[in-house]
Motif scaffolding. Structure first.
Motif, PDB file in Angstrom:
ATOM      1  N   LYS A 165       0.835  -1.205   0.000  1.00 30.82           N
ATOM      2  CA  LYS A 165       0.000   0.000   0.000  1.00 30.82           C
ATOM      3  C   LYS A 165       0.871   1.258   0.000  1.00 30.82           C
ATOM      4  CE  LYS A 165      -3.728  -2.296   2.507  1.00 30.82           C
ATOM      5  NZ  LYS A 165      -4.486  -2.379   3.764  1.00 30.82           N
ATOM      6  N   GLU A 166       2.082   1.113  -0.544  1.00 26.97           N
ATOM      7  CA  GLU A 166       3.025   2.240  -0.525  1.00 26.97           C
ATOM      8  C   GLU A 166       2.496   3.432  -1.309  1.00 26.97           C
ATOM      9  OE1 GLU A 166       3.822  -0.895  -1.141  1.00 26.97           O
ATOM     10  OE2 GLU A 166       5.696  -1.464  -0.157  1.00 26.97           O
ATOM     11  N   ASN A 167       1.657   3.157  -2.301  1.00 28.39           N
ATOM     12  CA  ASN A 167       1.146   4.268  -3.116  1.00 28.39           C
ATOM     13  C   ASN A 167      -0.081   4.938  -2.503  1.00 28.39           C
ATOM     14  OD1 ASN A 167       3.156   3.907  -5.011  1.00 28.39           O
ATOM     15  ND2 ASN A 167       1.973   2.335  -6.089  1.00 28.39           N
ATOM     16  N   LEU A 168      -0.617   4.333  -1.449  1.00 29.12           N
ATOM     17  CA  LEU A 168      -1.760   4.954  -0.770  1.00 29.12           C
ATOM     18  C   LEU A 168      -1.247   5.931   0.286  1.00 29.12           C
ATOM     19  CD1 LEU A 168      -4.011   1.797  -0.204  1.00 29.12           C
ATOM     20  CD2 LEU A 168      -4.051   3.403  -2.126  1.00 29.12           C
ATOM     21  N   SER A 169      -2.141   6.735   0.812  1.00 27.60           N
ATOM     22  CA  SER A 169      -1.739   7.690   1.852  1.00 27.60           C
ATOM     23  C   SER A 169      -1.239   6.944   3.082  1.00 27.60           C
ATOM     24  CB  SER A 169      -2.927   8.558   2.270  1.00 27.60           C
ATOM     25  OG  SER A 169      -3.342   9.318   1.167  1.00 27.60           O
ATOM     26  N   ALA A 170      -0.319   7.576   3.781  1.00 26.83           N
ATOM     27  CA  ALA A 170       0.192   6.978   5.012  1.00 26.83           C
ATOM     28  C   ALA A 170      -0.868   7.058   6.106  1.00 26.83           C
ATOM     29  CB  ALA A 170       1.448   7.713   5.455  1.00 26.83           C
ATOM     30  N   GLN A 171      -0.749   6.178   7.081  1.00 29.49           N
ATOM     31  CA  GLN A 171      -1.583   6.290   8.279  1.00 29.49           C
ATOM     32  C   GLN A 171      -0.793   7.094   9.308  1.00 29.49           C
ATOM     33  OE1 GLN A 171      -4.003   3.095   9.724  1.00 29.49           O
ATOM     34  NE2 GLN A 171      -3.380   1.761   8.034  1.00 29.49           N
ATOM     35  N   HIS A 172      -1.428   8.101   9.866  1.00 35.74           N
ATOM     36  CA  HIS A 172      -0.737   8.974  10.822  1.00 35.74           C
ATOM     37  C   HIS A 172      -1.196   8.643  12.241  1.00 35.74           C
ATOM     38  CE1 HIS A 172       1.078  11.739   7.851  1.00 35.74           C
ATOM     39  NE2 HIS A 172       0.111  11.256   7.093  1.00 35.74           N
ATOM     40  N   PHE A 173      -0.211   8.382  13.081  1.00 37.32           N
ATOM     41  CA  PHE A 173      -0.509   8.031  14.467  1.00 37.32           C
ATOM     42  C   PHE A 173       0.049   9.092  15.407  1.00 37.32           C
ATOM     43  CE2 PHE A 173      -0.440   3.997  12.203  1.00 37.32           C
ATOM     44  CZ  PHE A 173      -1.620   3.415  12.630  1.00 37.32           C
ATOM     45  N   LEU A 174      -0.658   9.319  16.474  1.00 37.70           N
ATOM     46  CA  LEU A 174      -0.141  10.149  17.570  1.00 37.70           C
ATOM     47  C   LEU A 174      -0.029   9.229  18.780  1.00 37.70           C
ATOM     48  CD1 LEU A 174      -2.207  13.364  16.906  1.00 37.70           C
ATOM     49  CD2 LEU A 174       0.278  13.154  16.763  1.00 37.70           C
ATOM     50  N   LEU A 175       1.196   8.890  19.114  1.00 40.90           N
ATOM     51  CA  LEU A 175       1.441   7.966  20.223  1.00 40.90           C
ATOM     52  C   LEU A 175       1.649   8.772  21.493  1.00 40.90           C
ATOM     53  CD1 LEU A 175       4.100   5.683  18.439  1.00 40.90           C
ATOM     54  CD2 LEU A 175       1.614   5.508  18.334  1.00 40.90           C
ATOM     55  N   SER A 176       0.871   8.488  22.495  1.00 46.02           N
ATOM     56  CA  SER A 176       0.996   9.286  23.720  1.00 46.02           C
ATOM     57  C   SER A 176       2.249   8.886  24.495  1.00 46.02           C
ATOM     58  CB  SER A 176      -0.241   9.094  24.607  1.00 46.02           C
ATOM     59  OG  SER A 176      -0.207   7.831  25.229  1.00 46.02           O
ATOM     60  N   ASP A 177       2.790   9.850  25.194  1.00 42.56           N
ATOM     61  CA  ASP A 177       3.871   9.569  26.149  1.00 42.56           C
ATOM     62  C   ASP A 177       3.488  10.301  27.435  1.00 42.56           C
ATOM     63  OD1 ASP A 177       6.199   8.665  27.274  1.00 42.56           O
ATOM     64  OD2 ASP A 177       7.421  10.298  26.504  1.00 42.56           O
ATOM     65  N   ILE A 178       2.874   9.552  28.314  1.00 39.70           N
ATOM     66  CA  ILE A 178       2.304  10.131  29.531  1.00 39.70           C
ATOM     67  C   ILE A 178       3.064   9.576  30.723  1.00 39.70           C
ATOM     68  CG2 ILE A 178       0.164  10.441  30.863  1.00 39.70           C
ATOM     69  CD1 ILE A 178      -1.362   9.593  28.306  1.00 39.70           C
ATOM     70  N   SER A 179       3.371  10.432  31.668  1.00 33.19           N
ATOM     71  CA  SER A 179       4.144   9.953  32.816  1.00 33.19           C
ATOM     72  C   SER A 179       3.307   8.982  33.655  1.00 33.19           C
ATOM     73  CB  SER A 179       4.622  11.125  33.673  1.00 33.19           C
ATOM     74  OG  SER A 179       3.574  11.614  34.460  1.00 33.19           O
ATOM     75  N   GLY A 180       3.990   7.978  34.169  1.00 29.80           N
ATOM     76  CA  GLY A 180       3.311   6.977  34.999  1.00 29.80           C
ATOM     77  C   GLY A 180       2.698   7.595  36.246  1.00 29.80           C
ATOM     78  N   GLU A 181       3.325   8.663  36.731  1.00 26.44           N
ATOM     79  CA  GLU A 181       2.788   9.322  37.929  1.00 26.44           C
ATOM     80  C   GLU A 181       1.397   9.890  37.661  1.00 26.44           C
ATOM     81  OE1 GLU A 181       5.855   9.791  36.836  1.00 26.44           O
ATOM     82  OE2 GLU A 181       7.280   9.629  38.498  1.00 26.44           O
ATOM     83  N   LEU A 182       1.221  10.452  36.452  1.00 22.62           N
ATOM     84  CA  LEU A 182      -0.098  11.003  36.112  1.00 22.62           C
ATOM     85  C   LEU A 182      -1.151   9.903  36.107  1.00 22.62           C
ATOM     86  CD1 LEU A 182       0.291  13.581  33.184  1.00 22.62           C
ATOM     87  CD2 LEU A 182      -0.341  13.998  35.548  1.00 22.62           C
TER      88      LEU A 182
END
Lengths: 345, 307
Positions: A165-182
């Motif tokens: 699927k290289e010719n199709l649009s990429a999938q965009h991800f937002l990966l969270s990075d949240i502190s364990g304390e929160l």
């Protein structure tokens, strides 16, 4: 102090990019041009440019920062690309950031599983800062991950494509990075759990349980208890709902070598019985993102490919996010953790 | 007609050597040239002539260290096959310029203006650079363990006789350092190059799609055996996999192809091989690997970009 150079009122003028007026007017004299100071975000019509320095004085064009995004500036990504939020939750040292860092480390070695390809990231510096302690030039003897700061609730942008699927649009991800304390504070207090309400329309929610603690008979019950309490509280607070695709990941799977433990029976079964009817989908897996070297049967990034493969699949009720999660400013404890900032910082 | 090619690449990736060899080709007495230099009139060629003389004499070329101040290079050329006449503008930027973009998250407005006019990119990478991709501690430990086992097997008698224990080297003992806070220098070249391309795509989408000839320099050191063939794209897949994936996934923005290029033709440290080269004409030194094709046509990447 940051200085933002605004786009000129005239459509054709590229003053925000070049520092030069369309009509060659001295910028000090141009009636269409102005500089803004402070934390204001400027849209130029195509992409947002935020400048650290006065381009007139330095003749430098400031580029995007490449750092992790914060809730306040995540719209710089979501307004440009349809994004899927992956919220990675879990207690302190459970392996949340290591999971994210390992995804990037794996991509630097090649496609993941010969199937998932790197298509870009507006957070390359953010990834590098989370990965460098796993590399020889950090000088470390053992691979480590920088602890996510107590106040952090950040996102790393990653664009991926699948084989064929290289010719199709990429999938965009937002990966969270949240502190364990929160996360731990949220499981203790409804007041703090409210802060998790920013988790709008997650594509997937991943709750990471520290496998090292699961492997330890003395600590096992407590770590499962923490997971149960957090998930229950999130359900009761309507943070998780019948639209939530929840994946429970046991990290550090290499710690189970030589231990007589039936994860299905001793961990998964009770969580499934308690929560499967309360979320859209509940799945489990055990990974070893960064197993100790020479652990028989384990390779670097074990189980990460399967996790990514799942993220690449559509969610039946998914709505791709093209907007900014809005947080009402308040004096709540949770919001005190947020650090205001400019886009691309 | 003007063709503005941006010559990109980190330090010591062979950009200047390529330009010197190109100038030698254009000014040389060579039959069946694919690109012809029209005139030397009304132009300054001191820099080009100097680097080309050094290249012809098998001398190391001076490094351009002026960040943001490229050596101006403008050539009026004709494509033999089509009779198209064009000005080739290929400023020679210092490699530090591109490192600086990543580190400072800014570039000079002069570079920005050149970028806006760019019609193609020659992107250089060097196989010599140890930081093309990052080395994971996990991988290093595996390798050192393998070495330790081999050394242990070889020196078993000696170890036993001294009563000592063979201690495999750890990554830090190889590196000779302790944990340090993040610095941009830890980031691999492939990440820095991807970022440069993302800067272009993000800040100047108006020049896209653009063609990139990815030039892997010092190709003679990769394909050093007659019967061993490695294709340039295969090298890229193995040595800079993140960059390869990025380019492959963004062909709507960057139309790329890979070229193995040895403009120098030989490693000057190898005196014997270098002396063997003295008897050859300058253009015979050049090696160009393009797919399965091997030639000494230095113009190949340029013709591909401008076609």
């Amino acid at each position: 102090m940051h200085t933002s150079l605004n786009a000129c009122n005239q459509d054709q003028c590229k003053v925000s990019l070049t520092g030069k007026c369309l009509e060659s007017i001295d910028l000090k004299d141009c009636p269409h041009f102005y500089l803004l100071s402070g934390d204001e975000e400027i849209e130029t019509g195509k992409n947002t440019i935020i400048l650290d320095e006065d381009p007139i004085l330095t003749s430098k064009i400031t580029l995007f920062k490449g750092e992790a995004f914060e809730i306040d500036n995540i719209s710089n990504v979501t307004s440009n690309y349809p994004c899927k939020y992956i919220y990675i939750l879990g207690g302190v040292d459970s392996g949340k950031t290591t999971l994210v860092a390992t995804i990037f480390d794996l991509l630097q070695r090649g496609s993941i599983g010969n199937h998932i390809f790197f298509a870009g990231s507006l957070s390359l510096v953010g990834f590098e800062k989370r990965c460098y302690l796993s590399r020889t030039n950090s000088g470390a003897d053992n691979a480590e991950t920088n602890r996510t700061q107590f106040s952090d609730f950040k996102f790393l942008h990653l664009a991926l494509k699948e084989k064929g699927k290289e010719n199709l649009s990429a999938q965009h991800f937002l990966l969270s990075d949240i502190s364990g304390e929160l996360i731990e504070q949220s499981q203790n207090s409804s007041y703090n759990m409210e802060g998790m309400r920013v988790m709008k329309q997650p594509h997937r929610v991943v709750y990471v349980i520290d496998g090292e603690r699961v492997a330890n008979e003395k600590l096992r019950a407590a770590v499962i208890f923490e997971a149960r309490i957090f998930i229950q509280k999130a359900i009761d607070s309507n943070i998780f709902s019948l639209y939530t695709d929840l994946h429970i990941v046991i990290s550090k799977g290499d710690k189970f070598v030589g231990i007589d433990l039936d994860l299905e029976k001793q961990v998964y079964a009770s969580l499934r019985a308690k929560f499967s009817a309360k979320v859209e989908k509940l799945t489990f897996s055990c990974i070893a993102a960064r197993p100790a070297p020479h652990t028989p049967g384990f390779t670097f990034g074990q189980g990460v490919y399967q996790l990514l493969q799942d993220w690449m699949q559509p969610k039946s009720n998914a709505i791709l996010t093209m907007h900014t999660p809005v947080i009402t400013k308040s004096t709540r404890q949770f919001n005190k953790f947020k650090v205001g900032g400019l886009p691309y910082e | 007609m003007s063709k503005n090619l941006l010559v990109m690449g980190l330090a010591e990736t062979g950009k200047t050597t390529f330009i010197a060899a190109l100038w030698a080709y254009l000014t040389g007495d060579i039959e069946d040239k694919e690109l012809i230099l029209n005139s030397l009139r009304d132009s300054e060629h001191e820099y080009l002539n100097n680097i080309t003389k050094k290249w012809m004499q098998f001398d190391d070329l001076p490094r351009n260290r002026d960040i943001g101040k490229p050596k101006e290079i403008l050539m009026n050329l004709t494509v033999t096959a089509t009779r198209d006449i064009f000005d080739l503008d290929i400023p020679d930027f210092a490699g530090e310029t591109f490192r600086e973009h990543f580190d400072s998250r800014s570039w000079e407005s002069d570079y920005d203006q050149r970028l806006q006019k760019a019609t193609g990119i020659l992107l250089f990478v060097s196989p010599y650079n140890p930081n093309n991709h990052s080395v994971l501690i996990a991988d290093a430990v595996e390798i050192t363990q393998l070495f330790a086992t081999a050394i242990h097997d070889t020196n078993q008698d000696q170890t036993l006789s001294t009563g000592g224990n063979a201690v495999p080297p750890t990554p830090s003992s190889i590196n000779g350092s302790i944990n340090k806070p993040y610095q941009h220098e830890y980031t691999s070249n492939q990440v820095k190059i991807v970022e440069e391309l993302q800067f272009i795509a993000f800040h100047h989408p108006e020049i896209l799609p653009i063609k990139i000839a990815l030039i892997i320099s010092a190709w003679d050191t990769i394909e050093y055996c007659e019967n061993v063939t490695i294709l340039p794209e295969e090298w890229l897949t193995l040595q800079m996999p993140l960059l390869h994936q990025y380019l492959n996934c963004n062909q709507d923005k960057f139309h790329f192809d890979c070229f193995g290029v040895s403009a120098q033709g030989v490693d000057y440290e190898n005196k014997k091989l270098t002396e063997e080269m003295y008897s050859k004409s300058p253009e015979e030194r050049i090696i160009i690997r393009y797919g399965n094709e091997k030639s000494n046509k230095i113009t190949k990447p340029i013709l591909w970009v401008i076609e």
